[in-house]
Enzyme design. Structure first.
Site, PDB file in Angstrom:
ATOM      1  N   PRO A 193     -11.832   0.284  -8.967  1.00  0.00           N
ATOM      2  CA  PRO A 193     -12.294  -1.083  -9.230  1.00  0.00           C
ATOM      3  C   PRO A 193     -12.955  -1.688  -7.998  1.00  0.00           C
ATOM      4  O   PRO A 193     -12.512  -1.495  -6.873  1.00  0.00           O
ATOM      5  CB  PRO A 193     -10.989  -1.826  -9.588  1.00  0.00           C
ATOM      6  CG  PRO A 193     -10.026  -0.769 -10.001  1.00  0.00           C
ATOM      7  CD  PRO A 193     -10.381   0.450  -9.205  1.00  0.00           C
TER       8      PRO A 193
ATOM      9  N   THR B 189     -16.086  -1.162  -6.850  1.00  0.00           N
ATOM     10  CA  THR B 189     -17.077  -0.362  -6.127  1.00  0.00           C
ATOM     11  C   THR B 189     -18.507  -0.664  -6.552  1.00  0.00           C
ATOM     12  O   THR B 189     -19.437  -0.085  -5.985  1.00  0.00           O
ATOM     13  CB  THR B 189     -16.790   1.135  -6.326  1.00  0.00           C
ATOM     14  OG1 THR B 189     -16.655   1.413  -7.724  1.00  0.00           O
ATOM     15  CG2 THR B 189     -15.518   1.540  -5.616  1.00  0.00           C
TER      16      THR B 189
ATOM     17  N   LYS C 107     -19.848  -0.729 -10.015  1.00  0.00           N
ATOM     18  CA  LYS C 107     -20.375   0.036 -11.157  1.00  0.00           C
ATOM     19  C   LYS C 107     -21.224  -0.852 -12.071  1.00  0.00           C
ATOM     20  O   LYS C 107     -22.325  -0.470 -12.486  1.00  0.00           O
ATOM     21  CB  LYS C 107     -19.208   0.652 -11.937  1.00  0.00           C
ATOM     22  CG  LYS C 107     -18.369   1.628 -11.119  1.00  0.00           C
ATOM     23  CD  LYS C 107     -17.271   2.255 -11.933  1.00  0.00           C
ATOM     24  CE  LYS C 107     -16.196   1.267 -12.324  1.00  0.00           C
ATOM     25  NZ  LYS C 107     -15.439   0.762 -11.164  1.00  0.00           N
TER      26      LYS C 107
ATOM     27  N   GLU D 213       9.203  -5.393  13.830  1.00  0.00           N
ATOM     28  CA  GLU D 213       7.779  -5.094  13.894  1.00  0.00           C
ATOM     29  C   GLU D 213       7.429  -4.265  15.125  1.00  0.00           C
ATOM     30  O   GLU D 213       6.575  -3.371  15.065  1.00  0.00           O
ATOM     31  CB  GLU D 213       6.962  -6.394  13.878  1.00  0.00           C
ATOM     32  CG  GLU D 213       7.127  -7.227  12.614  1.00  0.00           C
ATOM     33  CD  GLU D 213       6.748  -6.456  11.363  1.00  0.00           C
ATOM     34  OE1 GLU D 213       5.882  -5.558  11.458  1.00  0.00           O
ATOM     35  OE2 GLU D 213       7.320  -6.728  10.305  1.00  0.00           O
TER      36      GLU D 213
ATOM     37  N   ASP E 288       9.610  -0.812   3.359  1.00  0.00           N
ATOM     38  CA  ASP E 288       9.359   0.363   4.194  1.00  0.00           C
ATOM     39  C   ASP E 288      10.093   1.580   3.656  1.00  0.00           C
ATOM     40  O   ASP E 288       9.530   2.685   3.604  1.00  0.00           O
ATOM     41  CB  ASP E 288       9.808   0.085   5.634  1.00  0.00           C
ATOM     42  CG  ASP E 288       9.058  -1.080   6.257  1.00  0.00           C
ATOM     43  OD1 ASP E 288       7.895  -1.297   5.872  1.00  0.00           O
ATOM     44  OD2 ASP E 288       9.632  -1.769   7.113  1.00  0.00           O
TER      45      ASP E 288
END
Length: 645
Positions: free
Chosen positions: A226, A228, A230, A446, A522
């Site tokens: 989706p 791109t 088209k 982090e 994670d």
């Protein structure tokens, strides 16, 4: 002939329906305007009780009106001392004062005397009912006629959205003068453009292809993720060829009424043949062309619509100049009959752009935006590996909005990088206040990701570490930017990704001696990677070079006769898969624990800096790591002991 008979039956049916509606409304109006009909006995009783105000005596009926209020002695003669007894007239208690009434006339010689005795005005003129009767017919006819004309007008204005046009195609028709998109407006899909230039040449000069007997493919299927481009590419082909463009979505064919989808397919191709040469574009083909007979419940209407589309594809001649194009991001669920030769026999892949293509797309969307330097776009193209054209357009727009908020004259690299972070991680939630303990835990979490990623060879470079909450649930984030586009990943690189994902949880455990719920996402991602290594990529020494991952189609798309993916291997193999996934996770956990233990001082110092600034760059972290590695050498030269870890 059959069409004329059908039209005649339809007209007679509407006529009968209209007459029935007129009679119904006429009865309602007549009941509303007609005087209250009473018997002659009730009329005489009302006269005797002084309730009648006036009458009009005709040849066959007597009409009159009741008094608006009870009569008083001064206005009405004294009634007889022995008034008539008996039960009140039926319905008398329901009559409203001042209402009109009518009754039949009976040969009664004492009628005029009784009327005069009770002060009732009497005339010999009966009110004509001609206009009342005429209104009872004309008003409903006028109302129904007005309603019918309004409906006809509304249906005409609604066009393809009206109920009377259910069987007509909902395709939006763009004539050649309305299609303003050209190939210059589409960037980053050079390979797809080259594949589709033949379509343009055929629509412009079909005789050139017919000279050698060549036939253009009837259907062109654009396949890609989706966003791109088209749909934009299909419109650019119509604009380059200068032909009408029929655009419709696959879901527009499927309706709740049986047979409507097939009728729309027929109407679409009929309209296209009349405007040939032209292009028919069906967006989201998977909504219409999903494989038939899949799932526990078959969708009969959709399958009939698909059958009609297959018939139309077989029936029309490509030399007429009608080119059918479609786009989908799920080609694996399309019916095989659609993809065979003679139907959608040319598949054009519109893939995610590489760095050079991303730079072209960014430059294309930056034409209408004031950019400080085009070199900044090259930096953004390097940061956005895996982004599609829609994402890149969103980045340029977000950067322009940020420049407007900050009253900038031009959009700089800071706004562009912030726009990338907005697209990747979401908006900053500065109003989400964390407690000091939570903020400290997030900082170490982090930095655990960042330190592990910086220590592992081949891992994506750390660009930024922040403890400012973003998006829905992210309390902090570590941004890694790939240095190049990758299409393959080795086993060691996948293990490095698992290790990086585990870095936050291990850092919390190392510093606080307990873990929190912050690492749930994670752990989920790390487990998915490890399971893919075992089941899909054959990277398990214990299970060998086998792939145990079957087709990832949903359960609803599986045929009842098709074996389920859950019974493709034995329970012993399933147990072995779980053991191998756990082995990969445990090995990377030990590896991460060793890395963070050796760099505990850097972890603590970087956490203090991150808590003070809330955001640090990847370069700052790498400088701290380099300084920490050089400290033991200097201490050894001075004969001093290194600080304890």
């Amino acid at each position: 002939m059959d069409g004329e008979r059908k039209k005649l039956r339809l007209s007679v049916g509407y006529l009968i329906l209209g007459l029935w509606a007129v009679l119904l409304v006429q009865q309602v109006l007549s009941a509303y305007f007609r005087p209250n009909r009473i018997s002659y006995t009730d009329f005489k009783t009302a006269v005797a009780q002084g309730k009648v105000e006036e009458t009009a005596i005709g040849k066959t009926i007597i009409q009159g009106r009741m008094r608006a209020a009870p009569a008083t002695p001064s206005e009405t003669p004294t009634p007889p001392k022995t008034p008539p007894t008996g039960t009140p007239p039926a319905g008398e208690g329901e009559k409203k004062p001042g209402t009109a009434f009518e009754t039949i006339r009976v040969d009664d010689p004492d009628l005029l005397k009784d009327l005069a005795a009770h002060g009732v005005r009497a005339t010999g003129v009966v009110e004509s009912t001609f206009w009342r009767d005429a209104a009872g017919w004309l008003i409903p006819i006028a109302l129904i006629g007005a309603f019918w004309m309004l409906m006809i007008r509304r249906l005409g204005q609604a066009g393809q959205n009206g109920f009377m046009t259910l069987g007509r195609s909902k395709a939006k028709v763009y004539m050649e003068k309305d299609v303003n998109v050209r190939f210059t407006d589409v960037a980053g899909v050079d390979e797809a453009k080259e594949e589709l230039r033949e379509v343009i040449d055929f629509l412009k000069t079909p005789a050139r292809f017919g000279r050698l007997g060549a036939k253009l493919p009837k259907g062109v299927l654009l396949v890609g993720p989706p966003g791109t481009g088209k749909t934009l590419l299909a419109r650019a082909i119509a604009g380059e060829a200068g032909v009408p463009f029929f655009s419709i979505s696959g879901s527009d064919f499927v309706e709740m009424f049986v047979g409507v989808g097939a009728a729309r397919v027929r109407d679409l191709f009929e309209q296209a043949k009349q405007k040939a040469p032209c292009i028919i574009f069906i967006d989201e083909l998977d909504a219409l062309g999903k494989a038939r007979g899949m799932g526990p419940v078959a969708h009969e209407e959709r399958e009939q619509t698909l059958n009609q589309l297959l018939v139309e594809l077989d029936g029309f001649d490509a030399r007429v100049g009608v080119i059918l194009m479609a786009a989908t991001n799920r080609p694996e669920i399309l019916d095989t009959a659609l993809l065979r030769a003679g139907r959608f026999d040319r598949h054009v892949v519109v893939d995610r752009p590489d760095k050079a293509a991303r730079l072209e797309i960014l430059k294309l969307h930056a034409r209408k935006v004031s950019i400080e330097s085009t070199a900044d776009l090259d930096v953004i193209a390097s940061m956005t590996a895996g982004f599609v054209g829609a994402d890149l357009a969103n980045i340029i727009n977000e950067a322009a909005l940020l420049g407007v908020r900050q009253n900038r004259d031009k959009v700089g690299i800071a706004e562009l990088q912030e726009a990338v972070e907005r697209v990747v991680a979401g908006l900053e939630k500065k109003n989400r206040v964390l407690s000091p303990d939570e903020k400290k835990r997030v900082a170490y979490h982090e930095l655990g990701h960042a330190l592990v990623a910086s220590a592992l060879p081949g891992a994506d470079e750390v660009h930024k570490i922040s403890i400012i909450p973003r998006g829905v649930a992210a309390l902090g984030y570590t941004m890694q930017l790939p240095t190049e586009d990758r299409f393959l990943m080795t086993e060691s690189e996948l293990e490095n990704r698992v290790a990086t994902l585990l870095g936050g949880r291990i850092a919390e455990e190392l510093i606080f001696d307990e873990v929190s719920t912050g690492a749930h996402d994670d752990l989920s991602k790390a487990t998915d990677i490890a399971r893919s290594m075992v089941k899909t990529f054959g990277m398990s020494p214990r299970l060998g070079q086998v792939s145990l991952e079957k087709d990832r189609r949903g359960v609803m798309l599986q045929s009842p006769l098709e074996p389920s993916a859950r019974v493709e291997y034995s329970e012993q193999t399933a147990r072995a898969i779980d053991d191998e996934v756990r082995r990969i996770i445990d090995e990377q956990r030990e590896r991460v624990a060793e890395i963070l233990s050796r760099r505990r001082q850097v972890l603590v110092r970087a956490a203090q800096l991150l808590l003070a600034k809330e955001t640090i760059s990847g370069q700052e972290l790498r400088d701290m790591m380099n300084a920490e590695e050089s400290e033991p050498d200097e201490a050894a030269l001075q004969g001093a002991a290194s600080p304890p870890i």
